[in-house]
Scaffold this motif. Structure first.
Motif, PDB file in Angstrom:
ATOM      1  N   MET A  26      63.704  31.452  30.052  1.00  0.00           N
ATOM      2  CA  MET A  26      63.302  30.006  29.628  1.00  0.00           C
ATOM      3  C   MET A  26      61.643  30.157  29.724  1.00  0.00           C
ATOM      4  O   MET A  26      61.013  29.604  28.774  1.00  0.00           O
ATOM      5  N   LYS A  27      61.178  31.068  30.623  1.00  0.00           N
ATOM      6  CA  LYS A  27      59.820  31.103  30.814  1.00  0.00           C
ATOM      7  C   LYS A  27      58.987  31.889  29.690  1.00  0.00           C
ATOM      8  O   LYS A  27      57.905  31.530  29.360  1.00  0.00           O
ATOM      9  N   TYR A  28      59.617  32.626  28.846  1.00  0.00           N
ATOM     10  CA  TYR A  28      59.260  33.178  27.693  1.00  0.00           C
ATOM     11  C   TYR A  28      58.497  32.342  26.773  1.00  0.00           C
ATOM     12  O   TYR A  28      57.340  32.203  26.221  1.00  0.00           O
ATOM     13  N   TYR A  29      59.285  30.993  26.577  1.00  0.00           N
ATOM     14  CA  TYR A  29      58.795  30.048  25.702  1.00  0.00           C
ATOM     15  C   TYR A  29      57.699  29.213  26.144  1.00  0.00           C
ATOM     16  O   TYR A  29      56.780  28.702  25.375  1.00  0.00           O
ATOM     17  N   ARG A  30      57.442  29.176  27.505  1.00  0.00           N
ATOM     18  CA  ARG A  30      56.378  28.637  28.180  1.00  0.00           C
ATOM     19  C   ARG A  30      55.246  29.487  27.896  1.00  0.00           C
ATOM     20  O   ARG A  30      54.120  28.867  27.374  1.00  0.00           O
ATOM     21  N   GLU A  31      55.460  30.816  28.171  1.00  0.00           N
ATOM     22  CA  GLU A  31      54.307  31.716  28.120  1.00  0.00           C
ATOM     23  C   GLU A  31      53.896  31.882  26.610  1.00  0.00           C
ATOM     24  O   GLU A  31      52.683  32.260  26.085  1.00  0.00           O
ATOM     25  N   LEU A  32      54.699  31.712  25.549  1.00  0.00           N
ATOM     26  CA  LEU A  32      54.322  31.723  24.302  1.00  0.00           C
ATOM     27  C   LEU A  32      53.257  30.955  23.775  1.00  0.00           C
ATOM     28  O   LEU A  32      52.447  31.186  23.171  1.00  0.00           O
ATOM     29  N   GLU A  33      53.487  29.614  24.244  1.00  0.00           N
ATOM     30  CA  GLU A  33      52.186  28.770  23.796  1.00  0.00           C
ATOM     31  C   GLU A  33      51.044  28.990  24.544  1.00  0.00           C
ATOM     32  O   GLU A  33      49.889  28.811  23.953  1.00  0.00           O
ATOM     33  N   GLU A  34      51.073  29.248  25.994  1.00  0.00           N
ATOM     34  CA  GLU A  34      49.890  29.752  26.696  1.00  0.00           C
ATOM     35  C   GLU A  34      49.261  31.112  26.036  1.00  0.00           C
ATOM     36  O   GLU A  34      47.968  30.907  25.886  1.00  0.00           O
ATOM     37  N   TYR A  36      49.341  31.953  22.713  1.00  0.00           N
ATOM     38  CA  TYR A  36      48.868  31.623  21.320  1.00  0.00           C
ATOM     39  C   TYR A  36      47.966  30.370  21.187  1.00  0.00           C
ATOM     40  O   TYR A  36      47.239  30.108  20.311  1.00  0.00           O
ATOM     41  N   LYS A  37      48.025  29.536  22.345  1.00  0.00           N
ATOM     42  CA  LYS A  37      47.242  28.446  22.421  1.00  0.00           C
ATOM     43  C   LYS A  37      47.414  27.688  21.204  1.00  0.00           C
ATOM     44  O   LYS A  37      46.487  26.806  20.680  1.00  0.00           O
ATOM     45  N   LYS A  38      48.878  27.302  20.660  1.00  0.00           N
ATOM     46  CA  LYS A  38      48.990  26.587  19.737  1.00  0.00           C
ATOM     47  C   LYS A  38      50.282  25.647  19.957  1.00  0.00           C
ATOM     48  O   LYS A  38      51.539  26.504  20.256  1.00  0.00           O
ATOM     49  N   LYS A  39      50.297  24.473  20.147  1.00  0.00           N
ATOM     50  CA  LYS A  39      51.531  23.861  20.262  1.00  0.00           C
ATOM     51  C   LYS A  39      52.682  23.903  19.283  1.00  0.00           C
ATOM     52  O   LYS A  39      52.362  23.870  18.240  1.00  0.00           O
ATOM     53  N   GLY A  40      53.844  24.191  19.581  1.00  0.00           N
ATOM     54  CA  GLY A  40      54.887  24.406  18.539  1.00  0.00           C
ATOM     55  C   GLY A  40      55.298  26.112  18.574  1.00  0.00           C
ATOM     56  O   GLY A  40      56.343  26.377  18.125  1.00  0.00           O
ATOM     57  N   GLN A  41      54.255  26.971  18.917  1.00  0.00           N
ATOM     58  CA  GLN A  41      54.314  28.474  18.912  1.00  0.00           C
ATOM     59  C   GLN A  41      54.841  28.447  20.289  1.00  0.00           C
ATOM     60  O   GLN A  41      54.036  28.943  21.267  1.00  0.00           O
ATOM     61  N   GLY A  42      56.126  28.095  20.657  1.00  0.00           N
ATOM     62  CA  GLY A  42      56.525  27.990  22.274  1.00  0.00           C
ATOM     63  C   GLY A  42      56.396  26.941  22.523  1.00  0.00           C
ATOM     64  O   GLY A  42      55.747  25.617  21.889  1.00  0.00           O
ATOM     65  N   ASP A  43      56.717  26.522  23.807  1.00  0.00           N
ATOM     66  CA  ASP A  43      56.147  25.129  24.534  1.00  0.00           C
ATOM     67  C   ASP A  43      56.082  25.138  25.976  1.00  0.00           C
ATOM     68  O   ASP A  43      56.988  25.610  26.910  1.00  0.00           O
ATOM     69  N   LYS A  44      54.929  24.934  26.398  1.00  0.00           N
ATOM     70  CA  LYS A  44      54.608  25.246  28.151  1.00  0.00           C
ATOM     71  C   LYS A  44      55.369  24.378  28.820  1.00  0.00           C
ATOM     72  O   LYS A  44      55.342  24.610  29.892  1.00  0.00           O
ATOM     73  N   TYR A  45      55.968  23.370  28.168  1.00  0.00           N
ATOM     74  CA  TYR A  45      56.797  22.381  28.977  1.00  0.00           C
ATOM     75  C   TYR A  45      58.321  22.620  28.862  1.00  0.00           C
ATOM     76  O   TYR A  45      58.982  21.793  29.228  1.00  0.00           O
ATOM     77  N   GLU A  46      58.538  23.869  28.342  1.00  0.00           N
ATOM     78  CA  GLU A  46      60.156  24.098  28.069  1.00  0.00           C
ATOM     79  C   GLU A  46      60.827  24.005  29.532  1.00  0.00           C
ATOM     80  O   GLU A  46      60.451  24.608  30.458  1.00  0.00           O
ATOM     81  N   GLY A  47      61.754  23.260  29.659  1.00  0.00           N
ATOM     82  CA  GLY A  47      62.711  23.231  30.812  1.00  0.00           C
ATOM     83  C   GLY A  47      61.957  22.106  31.748  1.00  0.00           C
ATOM     84  O   GLY A  47      62.375  22.168  32.906  1.00  0.00           O
ATOM     85  N   LYS A  48      61.051  21.521  31.349  1.00  0.00           N
ATOM     86  CA  LYS A  48      60.193  20.537  32.159  1.00  0.00           C
ATOM     87  C   LYS A  48      60.335  19.145  31.511  1.00  0.00           C
ATOM     88  O   LYS A  48      60.467  18.890  30.521  1.00  0.00           O
TER      89      LYS A  48
END
Length: 223
Positions: A26-34, A36-48
């Motif tokens: 799950m943390k992979y999707y959080r780190e993905l937005e962090e 690429y600095k782009k909302k939608g390219q992952g989700d820094k609030y995944e599981g939150k």
């Protein structure tokens, strides 16, 4: 009839059709937005559960005052749980189909959905959902891996659904099936495993699923 679609690079989609079940923590999707600095390219609030506070909330104590603009609730032990994500084909998406066909005709995606999946690889796998989940659960059971599956529900961070808040307050598994409604066009079906990992991995092979799936060029599916 129920179906799932997995978008991705042709090589990865072919591996899935051969039965390889690859999942990311799950943390992979959080780190993905962090990353690429782009909302939608992952989700820094995944599981939150993330809540914003229009205008801010003033917090006072004896030494200072602060303005809270947002807050989130999460449980760190879920960060390494492996997750699989698919597009869920809702029944209203389906056109009349021949009962002998494995995959259905699907009503065209709207412009927002096309934009959502524009960068999700070049290939799509349409899968007959009930049989796929059955095979997956049977194989996971052999390895004593538990899983929970469900459609993702979406909430407005400015006014979260009370059911969403209750799920997080009561520590229910169902809290992991809520997402910010920014992602609503993903119409996600999610599989969450009890197995944990610090990186993506092929969990198991459930055997070839070409009898319950069809592989397409993504543009054919989207158009």
């Amino acid at each position: 009839m129920e179906y799932l679609i997995k978008f991705g690079a042709k090589e990865n989609i072919e591996k899935l059709q051969s039965g390889d079940i690859f999942m990311q923590p799950m943390k992979y999707y959080r780190e993905l937005e962090e990353k690429y600095k782009k909302k939608g390219q992952g989700d820094k609030y995944e599981g939150k559960l993330h809540m914003t506070c229009p205008g801010g909330i003033i917090s006072l104590d004896e030494t200072h005052q602060s303005k809270v603009l947002s807050c989130s609730i999460s449980y760190s032990e879920y960060e390494r749980n492996l997750v699989g994500c698919f597009y869920n084909v809702d029944e209203e998406r389906l056109k009349a189909k021949n009962s002998n066909d494995i995959t259905p005709d699907i009503i065209a995606f709207n412009d927002k959905e096309k934009q959502e999946f524009a960068n999700w690889g070049d290939t799509a796998l349409v899968i007959y959902k009930p049989e796929f989940i059955k095979r997956l659960e049977m194989k996971l059971k052999e390895y004593n891996i538990k899983c929970v599956t469900n459609k993702v529900k979406y909430y407005n961070p400015k006014n979260p659904d009370q059911n969403c808040i209750n799920d997080y307050q009561n520590y229910y598994d169902s809290m992991l099936f809520w997402k910010d409604d920014y992602f609503i066009n993903q119409n996600e079906f999610r599989i969450i495993l009890s197995k944990k990992s610090i990186e993506g991995e092929t969990v198991i092979n459930i055997g070839d699923i070409s009898d319950i799936s069809r592989c397409y060029n993504k543009e054919i599916i989207l158009n």
